[in-house]
Design an enzyme around this catalytic site. Structure first.
Site, PDB file in Angstrom:
ATOM      1  N   HIS A 145    -109.281 -35.451 -11.791  1.00 37.30           N
ATOM      2  CA  HIS A 145    -108.158 -34.977 -10.577  1.00 37.30           C
ATOM      3  C   HIS A 145    -107.774 -35.855  -9.979  1.00 37.30           C
ATOM      4  CE1 HIS A 145    -107.924 -30.887  -7.987  1.00 37.30           C
ATOM      5  NE2 HIS A 145    -106.726 -31.512  -7.844  1.00 37.30           N
ATOM      6  N   GLU A 169    -115.759 -28.350 -11.879  1.00 37.12           N
ATOM      7  CA  GLU A 169    -115.921 -29.421 -11.268  1.00 37.12           C
ATOM      8  C   GLU A 169    -116.620 -30.015 -10.296  1.00 37.12           C
ATOM      9  OE1 GLU A 169    -111.798 -30.986  -9.475  1.00 37.12           O
ATOM     10  OE2 GLU A 169    -111.079 -30.203 -11.384  1.00 37.12           O
ATOM     11  N   CYS A 188    -102.805 -30.114 -15.235  1.00 35.98           N
ATOM     12  CA  CYS A 188    -102.546 -30.725 -14.042  1.00 35.98           C
ATOM     13  C   CYS A 188    -102.921 -29.798 -12.782  1.00 35.98           C
ATOM     14  CB  CYS A 188    -101.558 -31.565 -13.122  1.00 35.98           C
ATOM     15  SG  CYS A 188    -101.867 -32.667 -14.617  1.00 35.98           S
ATOM     16  N   ARG A 197    -105.454 -26.115 -12.051  1.00 28.77           N
ATOM     17  CA  ARG A 197    -106.806 -25.763 -11.470  1.00 28.77           C
ATOM     18  C   ARG A 197    -107.629 -25.653 -12.977  1.00 28.77           C
ATOM     19  NH1 ARG A 197    -105.733 -28.314  -7.778  1.00 28.77           N
ATOM     20  NH2 ARG A 197    -106.065 -27.204  -5.513  1.00 28.77           N
TER      21      ARG A 197
HETATM   22  N1  LIG Z   1    -104.449 -31.832  -9.739  1.00 32.86           N
HETATM   23  C1  LIG Z   1    -104.187 -32.063  -9.161  1.00 32.86           C
HETATM   24  O1  LIG Z   1    -104.438 -32.551  -8.104  1.00 32.86           O
HETATM   25  C2  LIG Z   1    -103.051 -30.946  -8.185  1.00 32.86           C
HETATM   26  C3  LIG Z   1    -103.121 -29.751  -8.219  1.00 32.86           C
HETATM   27  N2  LIG Z   1    -102.095 -28.582  -7.506  1.00 32.86           N
HETATM   28  C4  LIG Z   1    -102.117 -27.359  -8.557  1.00 32.86           C
HETATM   29  O2  LIG Z   1    -100.995 -26.728  -9.016  1.00 32.86           O
HETATM   30  C5  LIG Z   1    -100.045 -25.921  -8.130  1.00 32.86           C
HETATM   31  C6  LIG Z   1     -99.301 -25.370  -7.964  1.00 32.86           C
HETATM   32  O3  LIG Z   1     -98.778 -26.143  -7.203  1.00 32.86           O
HETATM   33  P1  LIG Z   1     -96.796 -25.848  -6.949  1.00 32.86           P
HETATM   34  O4  LIG Z   1     -96.079 -26.022  -7.988  1.00 32.86           O
HETATM   35  O5  LIG Z   1     -97.088 -27.218  -6.028  1.00 32.86           O
HETATM   36  O6  LIG Z   1     -97.024 -24.532  -6.459  1.00 32.86           O
HETATM   37  P2  LIG Z   1     -95.460 -23.920  -6.636  1.00 32.86           P
HETATM   38  O7  LIG Z   1     -95.988 -22.480  -6.015  1.00 32.86           O
HETATM   39  O8  LIG Z   1     -94.277 -24.397  -6.271  1.00 32.86           O
HETATM   40  O9  LIG Z   1     -95.651 -23.348  -8.168  1.00 32.86           O
HETATM   41  C7  LIG Z   1     -96.537 -22.241  -8.536  1.00 32.86           C
HETATM   42  C8  LIG Z   1     -95.299 -21.693  -9.459  1.00 32.86           C
HETATM   43  O10 LIG Z   1     -96.891 -20.550 -10.689  1.00 32.86           O
HETATM   44  C9  LIG Z   1     -95.713 -19.423 -10.727  1.00 32.86           C
HETATM   45  N3  LIG Z   1     -96.628 -17.973 -10.879  1.00 32.86           N
HETATM   46  C10 LIG Z   1     -97.657 -17.717 -10.287  1.00 32.86           C
HETATM   47  N4  LIG Z   1     -99.204 -16.972 -11.078  1.00 32.86           N
HETATM   48  C11 LIG Z   1     -98.371 -16.921 -12.304  1.00 32.86           C
HETATM   49  C12 LIG Z   1     -98.595 -16.402 -13.411  1.00 32.86           C
HETATM   50  N5  LIG Z   1     -99.458 -14.947 -13.977  1.00 32.86           N
HETATM   51  N6  LIG Z   1     -97.724 -16.261 -14.418  1.00 32.86           N
HETATM   52  C13 LIG Z   1     -96.907 -17.419 -14.743  1.00 32.86           C
HETATM   53  N7  LIG Z   1     -96.441 -18.508 -13.682  1.00 32.86           N
HETATM   54  C14 LIG Z   1     -96.956 -17.885 -12.304  1.00 32.86           C
HETATM   55  C15 LIG Z   1     -95.754 -18.813  -9.383  1.00 32.86           C
HETATM   56  O11 LIG Z   1     -95.306 -18.434  -9.311  1.00 32.86           O
HETATM   57  C16 LIG Z   1     -94.920 -20.389  -8.816  1.00 32.86           C
HETATM   58  O12 LIG Z   1     -93.149 -20.190  -9.397  1.00 32.86           O
HETATM   59  C17 LIG Z   1    -101.046 -25.779  -7.447  1.00 32.86           C
HETATM   60  O13 LIG Z   1    -101.435 -24.430  -6.536  1.00 32.86           O
HETATM   61  C18 LIG Z   1    -102.567 -26.281  -7.208  1.00 32.86           C
HETATM   62  O14 LIG Z   1    -103.400 -25.291  -8.147  1.00 32.86           O
HETATM   63  C19 LIG Z   1    -101.243 -29.391  -7.252  1.00 32.86           C
HETATM   64  C20 LIG Z   1    -101.350 -30.778  -6.893  1.00 32.86           C
HETATM   65  C21 LIG Z   1    -101.838 -31.215  -7.096  1.00 32.86           C
HETATM   66  O1  LIG Z   2    -103.255 -30.900  -3.611  1.00 34.38           O
HETATM   67  C1  LIG Z   2    -103.705 -30.113  -4.589  1.00 34.38           C
HETATM   68  O2  LIG Z   2    -103.662 -28.864  -4.610  1.00 34.38           O
HETATM   69  C2  LIG Z   2    -105.043 -30.838  -5.627  1.00 34.38           C
HETATM   70  O3  LIG Z   2    -105.240 -30.283  -5.919  1.00 34.38           O
HETATM   71  C3  LIG Z   2    -104.677 -32.010  -5.261  1.00 34.38           C
HETATM   72  O4  LIG Z   2    -103.835 -32.921  -5.332  1.00 34.38           O
END
Ligand SMILES: NC(=O)C1=CN([C@@H]2O[C@H](COP(=O)(O)OP(=O)(O)OC[C@H]3O[C@@H](n4cnc5c(N)ncnc54)[C@H](O)[C@@H]3O)[C@@H](O)[C@H]2O)C=CC1
Ligand SMILES: O=C(O)C(=O)CO
Length: 382
Positions: free
Chosen positions: A320, A302, A271, A273
């Site tokens: 998504h 996508e 969930c 990217r």
């Molecule tokens: N499918 C969807 O609809 C959604 C997707 N997302 C994706 O989820 C991602 C994470 O969101 P949050 O948890 O809010 O961000 P966040 O910044 O709190 O967490 C991301 C984590 O990934 C870690 N990280 C970075 N590089 C890494 C690596 N090489 N190996 C292991 N860990 C690593 C970071 O240290 C951080 O703890 C977003 O950037 C977005 O791309 C977010 C919301 C909805």
């Molecule tokens: O917020 C994000 O990064 C999404 O993928 C959609 O919620």
């Protein structure tokens, strides 16, 4: 010459022109902008993904800020156009901003906003839903029923995996990864192994405390371990969920070799990217390992899927929708609008993008700040 695009206009006499490249859920975000003298223009074009040319036409000659979507390519061309039009701010309606060239934004002095926090639990819940659906083969079983193939209970019909006592692996234990881990540990009494560049002390404390609670009640305690490499997680976990940001370090983090390292009957959830997984290698792996299951919310190219993925019975695929709860989507729209509004009004940047609740309470006016600006430091206004 950029071609005109269809728009809907709110508060035509507003002083500041704010453009949203898509209609967004709720009306609070529109009202908050209007109250602060913004003319709000919402693109109502039918096509799902707007091109750079479409967005150039939306920006026009005078534009103070834009709220955009993760499907759009925000780079040099759009930031230079926005800056020429007098624009100070762009906000993604998303927490992930891998579609944005932040260096280009810095070059043109444009603030880049995102929407953390409000989608943490909603996204983690979808990851948990996919984990359960994969473990218990819910989609296959649903298709079987609808096809009229059920002719009675059988001992071997759609046998899946019990989660209790198994190990859940989390790659990227940030906001969403940690929320997902807590759900799986507390809800299903799974043990945790995680890999992140940083230690997640709060998560570790939570699992320790829950383990002690279980022990005090005569049950087997849950455990946690921070892995020193991603491979450790892949080898040991029964369910693995990916939650890192997408950047150079996480592109194809899961590839042919890492898939081989996983248990033959493991469950993989994504969930985050799409490009975090080499999707073509995943299709081959699913074909060769029918007991291996995957739950995907995101895809490498996508909105397309790699050939063969849609035919795999051991894949659950959704479009998504991880952040798609009403409260969250309305909140994302609010945060994105307030990011843009804050820059237009010259407000400071909120001190902690992990605590955006004060912006989401509909009964009070939001703080006079931009909730989350990712390049605040680079622009000298952190
Ligand atoms: N499918 C969807 O609809 C959604 C997707 N997302 C994706 O989820 C991602 C994470 O969101 P949050 O948890 O809010 O961000 P966040 O910044 O709190 O967490 C991301 C984590 O990934 C870690 N990280 C970075 N590089 C890494 C690596 N090489 N190996 C292991 N860990 C690593 C970071 O240290 C951080 O703890 C977003 O950037 C977005 O791309 C977010 C919301 C909805
Ligand atoms: O917020 C994000 O990064 C999404 O993928 C959609 O919620």
């Amino acid at each position: 010459m950029a071609k005109p695009v269809q728009i809907e206009v709110w508060n035509p006499n507003g002083k500041y022109r704010v453009v949203s490249t898509k209609p967004m859920p709720g009306t609070r975000w529109i009202n908050l902008l209007i109250e602060q003298d913004c003319r709000v223009e919402i693109c109502t074009e039918k096509k799902t993904i707007l091109s750079v040319e479409d967005i150039l036409a939306l920006i026009g000659d005078k534009c103070d800020g834009v709220i955009g979507q993760l499907t759009e390519d925000w780079g040099e061309v759009l930031f230079s156009a926005l800056s020429r039009a007098g624009g100070k701010a762009f906000s993604n309606m998303a927490v992930g901003y891998n579609n944005v060239d932040v260096n280009a934004a810095n070059k043109y002095g444009v603030a880049v906003g995102n929407t953390p926090g409000v989608l943490t639990e909603t996204t983690a819940e979808l990851a948990a839903s996919l984990s359960l659906a994969a473990a218990r083969r819910i989609v296959e079983a649903d298709e079987f029923m609808r096809a009229g193939r059920y002719d009675g209970w059988l001992p071997n019909l759609f046998v899946g995996n019990l989660l209790k006592g198994q190990t859940v692996g989390v790659i990227g234990a940030g906001r969403i990864g940690s929320a997902y881990a807590r759900m799986m540990v507390e809800g299903f009494k799974m043990n945790l192994i995680y890999f992140d560049l940083y230690q997640s002390t709060r998560l570790e404390k939570f699992v320790t405390a829950y383990g002690e609670f279980l022990k005090a009640n005569g049950e087997a305690p849950v455990t946690w371990r921070r892995a020193s490499s991603m491979d450790e997680v892949l080898r040991e976990a029964d369910v693995i969920s990916l939650h890192p940001v997408l950047d150079k370090t996480t592109f194809h983090l899961v590839n042919k070799e890492s898939l081989k390292a996983m248990k033959k009957d493991a469950i993989l959830i994504n969930c985050s990217r799409g490009p975090v997984i080499d999707e073509a290698a995943l299709v081959d792996h699913l074909r060769d390992n029918p007991m291996f299951r995957v739950g995907l919310d995101v895809f490498e190219d996508e909105p397309y899927m790699k050939p063969g993925l849609a035919d795999m019975k051991n894949a659950i695929i959704v479009p998504h929708i991880a952040s798609a709860s009403k409260w969250t989507r309305e909140g994302m729209a609010t945060l994105a609008a307030l990011n843009v509004l804050g820059k237009i009004k010259g407000y400071p940047v909120w001190s902690d993008p992990n605590r955006v609740e004060p912006f989401l309470d509909e009964n009070v006016s939001p703080p006079a700040a931009s909730p989350s600006i990712v390049n605040a430091k680079a622009l000298g206004n952190a």
